[in-house]
Design an enzyme around this catalytic site. Sequence first.
Site, PDB file in Angstrom:
ATOM      1  N   GLU A   1      -0.353 -10.673   3.865  1.00 51.26           N
ATOM      2  CA  GLU A   1       0.001  -9.789   4.996  1.00 51.26           C
ATOM      3  C   GLU A   1      -0.217 -10.489   6.326  1.00 51.26           C
ATOM      4  OE1 GLU A   1      -0.963  -5.465   2.914  1.00 51.26           O
ATOM      5  OE2 GLU A   1      -2.576  -6.527   3.904  1.00 51.26           O
TER       6      GLU A   1
ATOM      7  N   ASP B   1      -6.265  -0.031   7.051  1.00 51.49           N
ATOM      8  CA  ASP B   1      -7.383   0.825   6.651  1.00 51.49           C
ATOM      9  C   ASP B   1      -8.070   1.440   7.866  1.00 51.49           C
ATOM     10  OD1 ASP B   1      -6.961   0.149   3.923  1.00 51.49           O
ATOM     11  OD2 ASP B   1      -7.751  -1.832   4.443  1.00 51.49           O
TER      12      ASP B   1
ATOM     13  N   ASP C   1       3.553  -2.602   8.144  1.00 51.43           N
ATOM     14  CA  ASP C   1       2.472  -2.649   7.160  1.00 51.43           C
ATOM     15  C   ASP C   1       1.449  -1.551   7.443  1.00 51.43           C
ATOM     16  OD1 ASP C   1       0.858  -3.540   5.100  1.00 51.43           O
ATOM     17  OD2 ASP C   1       0.828  -5.618   5.767  1.00 51.43           O
ATOM     18  N   GLY C   2       0.708  -1.191   6.455  1.00 51.62           N
ATOM     19  CA  GLY C   2      -0.349  -0.191   6.612  1.00 51.62           C
ATOM     20  C   GLY C   2      -1.632  -0.814   7.135  1.00 51.62           C
TER      21      GLY C   2
ATOM     22  N   GLY D   1       0.826  -1.203   0.000  1.00 48.48           N
ATOM     23  CA  GLY D   1       0.000   0.000   0.000  1.00 48.48           C
ATOM     24  C   GLY D   1       0.859   1.250   0.000  1.00 48.48           C
ATOM     25  N   SER D   2       0.182   2.403   0.016  1.00 51.12           N
ATOM     26  CA  SER D   2       0.907   3.668  -0.139  1.00 51.12           C
ATOM     27  C   SER D   2       1.736   4.014   1.097  1.00 51.12           C
ATOM     28  CB  SER D   2      -0.085   4.797  -0.454  1.00 51.12           C
ATOM     29  OG  SER D   2      -1.067   4.881   0.552  1.00 51.12           O
TER      30      SER D   2
ATOM     31  N   LYS E   1      -6.788   6.974   9.728  1.00 52.79           N
ATOM     32  CA  LYS E   1      -7.047   5.535   9.913  1.00 52.79           C
ATOM     33  C   LYS E   1      -7.363   5.178  11.369  1.00 52.79           C
ATOM     34  CE  LYS E   1      -5.659   4.826   5.624  1.00 52.79           C
ATOM     35  NZ  LYS E   1      -4.437   4.118   5.337  1.00 52.79           N
TER      36      LYS E   1
ATOM     37  N   LYS F   1      -7.597  -4.470   7.359  1.00 59.82           N
ATOM     38  CA  LYS F   1      -6.644  -4.319   6.273  1.00 59.82           C
ATOM     39  C   LYS F   1      -7.233  -4.929   5.004  1.00 59.82           C
ATOM     40  CE  LYS F   1      -2.382  -5.400   6.892  1.00 59.82           C
ATOM     41  NZ  LYS F   1      -2.103  -4.308   5.945  1.00 59.82           N
ATOM     42  N   GLY F   2      -6.570  -4.619   3.890  1.00 60.87           N
ATOM     43  CA  GLY F   2      -6.933  -5.317   2.671  1.00 60.87           C
ATOM     44  C   GLY F   2      -7.557  -4.477   1.580  1.00 60.87           C
TER      45      GLY F   2
END
Length: 228
Positions: A104, A85, A82-83, A28-29, A122, A95-96
């Site tokens: 992940e 949501d 990791d990012g 992700g970004s 988030k 996530k996802g």
Amino acid sequence: MIDDDKKAAAEAAVDEVQGGMLVGLGTGSTAAFAIARLAERVRQGLRIEAVATSEASARLARTGGITVREFAGVARVDLTIDGADEIDPWLFAIKGAGGAMLREKVVAAAAARMIVIADGSKRVAAIGAAKLPVEVLPFAQAFVTRELAALGAEAVLRQAGDAPYRTDQGNVVIDLRFAVFPEPLALAAQLDSIPGVLGHGLFLDQVDAAYVAEHGIVSRLERRQPPG
Ligand code: 5RP
């Protein structure tokens, strides 16, 4: 501004990486900022290896000069970054949105420590407003859709243009929305029990810490230990 916060959170997390580690790279970004910073540290002489949670992150890391190992031959990771949501005060996460939640979660489970990195948008009081992605074996798509709808969810097959979106594993994703989000632990158990569900975006016991940045200020949240 949000990008500045993503970058600030990512760079704070990358400060935890030490020489000799095997590092999990999220997708992700926000994770891309972490990969860029890690690549910079590698160019400055840091000696680490990595595994990636997606083909896109593997490409990004290799382009930056990071050695990326095939995860299939790896049983243990030191630290994964990791990012997310959504992330709440209990470090429950959804996530996802990027479709990589199955890899992940596997990498997070293999990691001694998992850090979520995020901008302040988030951070939520309780997870459940974001769509919840479920990775599904294409063979089981109609059956699983019926089972998911029976849980009270609106279940929408994710599209990429005119065709169903496919994960790196070639599976489809069904995104769930609930009018009232169920109790997360019970929901995760229900999802895990449906044959044909290969993974989902509820991360309830994987996240050890989160770096969340808002207006340039980075806060670190650590998972609270149960009393006693
Ligand atoms: C991909 C993910 C991402 O980490 C999550 O969607 C956050 O992405 P971004 O940092 O681009 O907002 O779970 O599967």
